[in-house]
Design an enzyme around this catalytic site. Structure first.
Site, PDB file in Angstrom:
ATOM      1  N   HIS A   1       0.819  -1.212   0.000  1.00  0.00           N
ATOM      2  CA  HIS A   1       0.000   0.000   0.000  1.00  0.00           C
ATOM      3  C   HIS A   1       0.855   1.264   0.000  1.00  0.00           C
ATOM      4  O   HIS A   1       0.400   2.316  -0.448  1.00  0.00           O
ATOM      5  CB  HIS A   1      -0.967  -0.017   1.189  1.00  0.00           C
TER       6      HIS A   1
ATOM      7  N   ASN B   1      -7.518   1.554   3.383  1.00  0.00           N
ATOM      8  CA  ASN B   1      -6.616   1.480   4.532  1.00  0.00           C
ATOM      9  C   ASN B   1      -7.296   1.624   5.886  1.00  0.00           C
ATOM     10  O   ASN B   1      -6.859   1.033   6.879  1.00  0.00           O
ATOM     11  CB  ASN B   1      -5.546   2.570   4.423  1.00  0.00           C
TER      12      ASN B   1
ATOM     13  N   HIS C   1      -1.654 -13.129  -0.790  1.00  0.00           N
ATOM     14  CA  HIS C   1      -2.900 -13.483  -0.105  1.00  0.00           C
ATOM     15  C   HIS C   1      -2.910 -14.929   0.364  1.00  0.00           C
ATOM     16  O   HIS C   1      -3.944 -15.419   0.827  1.00  0.00           O
ATOM     17  CB  HIS C   1      -4.097 -13.202  -1.013  1.00  0.00           C
TER      18      HIS C   1
END
Length: 320
Positions: free
Chosen positions: A68, A96, A195
């Site tokens: 991010h 976020n 992930h």
């Protein structure tokens, strides 16, 4: 996006990065702190080992912080900046807010590093190294991290909202977003393998398990128990239920069984351009590890501040 650098050459252990921010050539090197902070990597790994030992999900959280950060104006630690009366930063952006975590671990690392090497190591480089170590601590690959980034003095919620891929993205949107950062379809598919660890909130996967057709019915029913049709937005489910704290290829096997938790996950295996890469990684952990490590280096080279640009923050949460 003006701060994205598409060209780079990885040669031996030195990366030359075409830095768009300053319009000049700048150098990132794994040896950047060899003389100014020789024990840097050991200090980072020590703090992170303790943090992941207490909470294995923290490894995934640190890795996500790095993603991010790099996707919003480059890898400049802007994601770590707290809001001020004159700046609304990235922490409360849509992707976020109430979701990113691990700031206190970066604070602890920064304190340890500052005690040894005052005003020397950037928060951006700490985050890059911590992301690598988080992966290895969870059983994933390691790689050499080019260093020499400096820290941004400001952050932008608007930039975060515009650049971070939402869980609702289609494969076409994902490919375009990554291409805008100089990242290929192979990079996208490999980086999505992050992930294999971590968890997602109900609000992120509800649309997929209630409305999408490309999801295993039994899996959808099981996830609906955790995530009601309304309410429970912050309830968590593992992104990879098979081995949620182990960095491996079971994420890709889940996609092939239509058990991706997020819409954007399952888009990687849905009759589209990433299908063959998902098949490859599901059966070849070595290929996944190699491609993931290479993609992490490539992503870490997005728009770094170097030379006299930016600063070396003393506190990662605020500009000096």
């Amino acid at each position: 996006m003006g701060s994205v650098c598409n060209g780079f050459l990885l040669a031996v252990a030195v990366v030359w990065v075409a830095v768009c921010r300053g319009g000049a050539q700048a150098q990132l090197s794994p040896a950047f702190y060899a003389t100014t902070c020789p024990n840097l990597q050991g200090a980072i790994r020590s703090v992170l080992t303790q943090a992941v030992g207490r909470d294995p999900r923290m490894g995934a959280s640190i890795l996500r912080l790095f993603f991010h950060d790099c996707f919003v104006n480059g890898c400049d630690a802007s994601v770590l900046l707290d809001d001020t009366p004159t700046m609304i930063g990235e922490k409360n952006a849509m992707g976020n807010a109430n979701s990113l975590r691990g700031y206190e671990v970066i604070d602890a690392i920064k304190s340890r590093v500052e005690a040894a090497c005052r005003s020397t190591v950037s928060c951006a480089d700490i985050l890059a190294l911590a992301a690598r170590d988080a992966v290895t601590l969870l059983g994933g690959p390691s790689w050499t991290v080019p260093l020499g980034r400096r820290d941004a003095r400001t952050a932008s919620m608007a930039a975060a909202n515009a650049n971070l891929p939402p869980a609702s993205d289609s494969i076409g949107n994902l490919v375009a977003r990554f291409a805008a950062k100089g990242l290929s379809l192979r990079d996208l598919t490999a980086l999505s393998g992050a992930h294999t660890v971590g968890a997602a909130r109900c609000s992120s996967f509800r649309p997929h398990v209630y409305r999408d057709a490309n999801v295993d019915p039994g899996f959808a029913m099981f996830r609906r128990r955790i995530c009601p049709a309304s309410g429970g937005d912050t309830n968590l489910a593992p992104l990879d239920p098979t081995s949620p704290n182990r960095f491996d290829v079971s994420y890709y096997r889940d996609l092939m069984a239509r058990r991706g938790l997020l819409h954007s996950d399952q888009e990687l295996f849905n009759g589209g351009p990433a299908d063959n890469l998902v098949r490859l990684y599901s059966s070849n952990g070595g290929a996944f590890n190699r491609d993931f490590a290479a993609a992490m280096v490539k992503m870490g080279n997005i728009g770094p501040l170097t030379g006299s640009a930016g600063e070396i923050r003393l506190n990662c949460r605020r500009a000096n």
